[in-house]
Design an enzyme around this catalytic site. Sequence first.
Site, PDB file in Angstrom:
ATOM      1  N   HIS A 255      74.420  43.389  64.278  1.00 40.77           N
ATOM      2  CA  HIS A 255      73.441  44.315  64.696  1.00 40.77           C
ATOM      3  C   HIS A 255      72.974  44.136  66.035  1.00 40.77           C
ATOM      4  CE1 HIS A 255      72.692  46.478  60.552  1.00 40.77           C
ATOM      5  NE2 HIS A 255      73.742  47.195  61.331  1.00 40.77           N
TER       6      HIS A 255
ATOM      7  N   CYS B 123      64.263  43.608  61.420  1.00 43.61           N
ATOM      8  CA  CYS B 123      65.196  44.448  60.077  1.00 43.61           C
ATOM      9  C   CYS B 123      64.342  44.714  58.760  1.00 43.61           C
ATOM     10  CB  CYS B 123      66.219  43.269  59.552  1.00 43.61           C
ATOM     11  SG  CYS B 123      67.581  42.939  60.590  1.00 43.61           S
TER      12      CYS B 123
END
Length: 702
Positions: free
Chosen positions: A168, A264
């Site tokens: 990511h 996150c």
Amino acid sequence: MTRSIRYLMCAPDHYDIDYIINPWMSGNVHRLNQGLASQQWQQLYATVRQYAQVERVKPERGWPDMVFTANAGMVLDRTVILSTFRHPERQGEQQYFEAWFASQGYIVRKLPDGMAFEGAGDALLDRAGRWLWAGYGFRTALEAHPLLASLLDLEVLSLHLVDNRFYHLDTCFCPLSNGYLLYYPNAFDTYSNRTIEMRVPEDKRIAIGEADALNFACNAVDMDGTFVVNRVSAELRDTLEARGFAVIDLDLSEFIKAGGAAKCLTLRLTEQLSPETVEKVAVCSRSISFEGQLLDGNLLNEMLDTIVSGGGSFQIEQFQLGEQRLNPSSVKLHVCAASALELDDILSQLIARGATSADEFVRNADLQSVVQAGVAPEEFYVTSIYPTEVLVCGEWLPVFNQRMDGTIAVTGTEAGQPRAVCRLIRDLQVGELVVCGLQGVRTVRQPARERSPQEFSFMGSSISSERRVELAVDRIAWELRQVRDRGGKTIVVAGPVVIHTGCGPHLASLVREGYVQGILGGNAIAVHDLEQTLYGTSLGVDLQRGQAVKGGHRHHLKTINLIRQHGSIAAAVEAGAISSGIFYECVRRGIPFALAGSIRDDGPLPETQMDLMQAQADYAELAKGADIILMLSTMLHSIGVGNMTPAGVKLICVDINPAVVTKLADRGSLESVGIVTDVGLFLSLLVQQLYRMEKPAPIEQI
């Protein structure tokens, strides 16, 4: 305290590592310390609440990764673009996040089904709200970026992730307050790093090393200068503090096991745009089509690999499979890239492999004038080895003198008709028209076909190891004889190793028996061949005994001096000074040769061309029309000749260094083969096999 900032978090009540969807999870399945994970999350939650408001979404059993709320979606003002998870293991989270946002009054937008997009994990606003950084490569599809630009009315800058540990964007990239950027450059390809450098000034870029990156230093929460992170090195801490950031490090090791940390675990809900933003996206796309042996010839896999390795993305729009193995198949692909430059690079490789534009209307080639002799227009098309055609005035013109790494010039004939010719940059003249870009250009690839048992069938871009030398030699001998008997042309590119290994007489016999129609090499191959004839040595080493001869170091200079005294190799042969060897046989049989000089050459010999450009021209002229080019242990000369040789010519590269034969095979020619072996062994076996074919009865060792 900056209570105007709001975040969404989810307690780790059901957090666990039940599957593997990123490299961090590997080896950590069900190895979580639940109590420690809860303690670490609570510490992060309490810390963030000191500086911002925190909303909470209810954790749901069976969805352990809901704790990573950054992946729920991408929020801008009161609009959320809901995530469409790539992996089934997370797709069930979407309904719960959608329900939460709807209950809070957000406008919920969704991308089309199957369009992978993983929220703020891959979509990070510049902290000033000027544009959106969007990652792709592992979780989010590049095709999603134009949709984000349209839905959110902002500029999207696409960044290609190339290291799967940083799957990511938020694992390796962190926009910070006051225009700063913290990032790990090695997680991105060259184009993406260039995009970053062009957009963020050097004094605002904070590039980190691998150690900090693996501790998730970029997966941090920045609340107007308060920087909450798992761990940073002392050096990085000093750098951040020197720029005014207050660094708070927390132990989040239990979440790193699943591939996430502070960023996150949080989703920022207060994101706004700068008034100066405009809708703009760099993603470019184009449809192309292929036809041929897509599956049997592995062509389709090669094409898709080319797109992905070039940083692009693709969608298969149409696919028609041939009914029989030898029937051609066809495919239409929609190719996307993050920029026009990347798309051009990808498409140029696809066109070289036989792709054609699938646009409804194919446009004429873009022709631009040369304004400075020896300088092409900036966007000139770079040629490949394959036969090429260009569309001019509605007519597809074949390109003459095809070669690699040239330009295409369109000139007029005496009859006034346009003519396309491949030309080196240095040969371009003012006023000539040069093909630019990719429109109106196509290559012509011969379809794969079945070969007869008698046909020379091993030519298939393969690299043979020494264990296959005898098999390869048998087939090469057969092909050489076929070329000779039909009056074809075989060119040999040879290095001095041919002489050092004692196989000069073998190559001389190939010339004598009519198997060679031209020799290309450097000054050294000729000097050592002549030295062997005169003194029995090569660089002063006795080739029979393998020992240095006293005073032998002078032999090569005496050889050069003798030839220069006569004025040429041919004159020395005619005078009887040279009575055997490779170049003796060339002179006696009228076989042309071209010698290219270099800075290291002694002498040089009178025939050695020290003008590099003229030497290239001599090589190209002699190689023109060749059926086979046999390259014998000379890397630079082989690569040079390979670049000036069009497709359809069979290249055989023999070298003890695998890197050399791989380099030649990488040209993409279907008619090239590399043999990794000693050139002396190869030539010895080749001559023996040719003698067996001439004289079926057994012969003595040559």
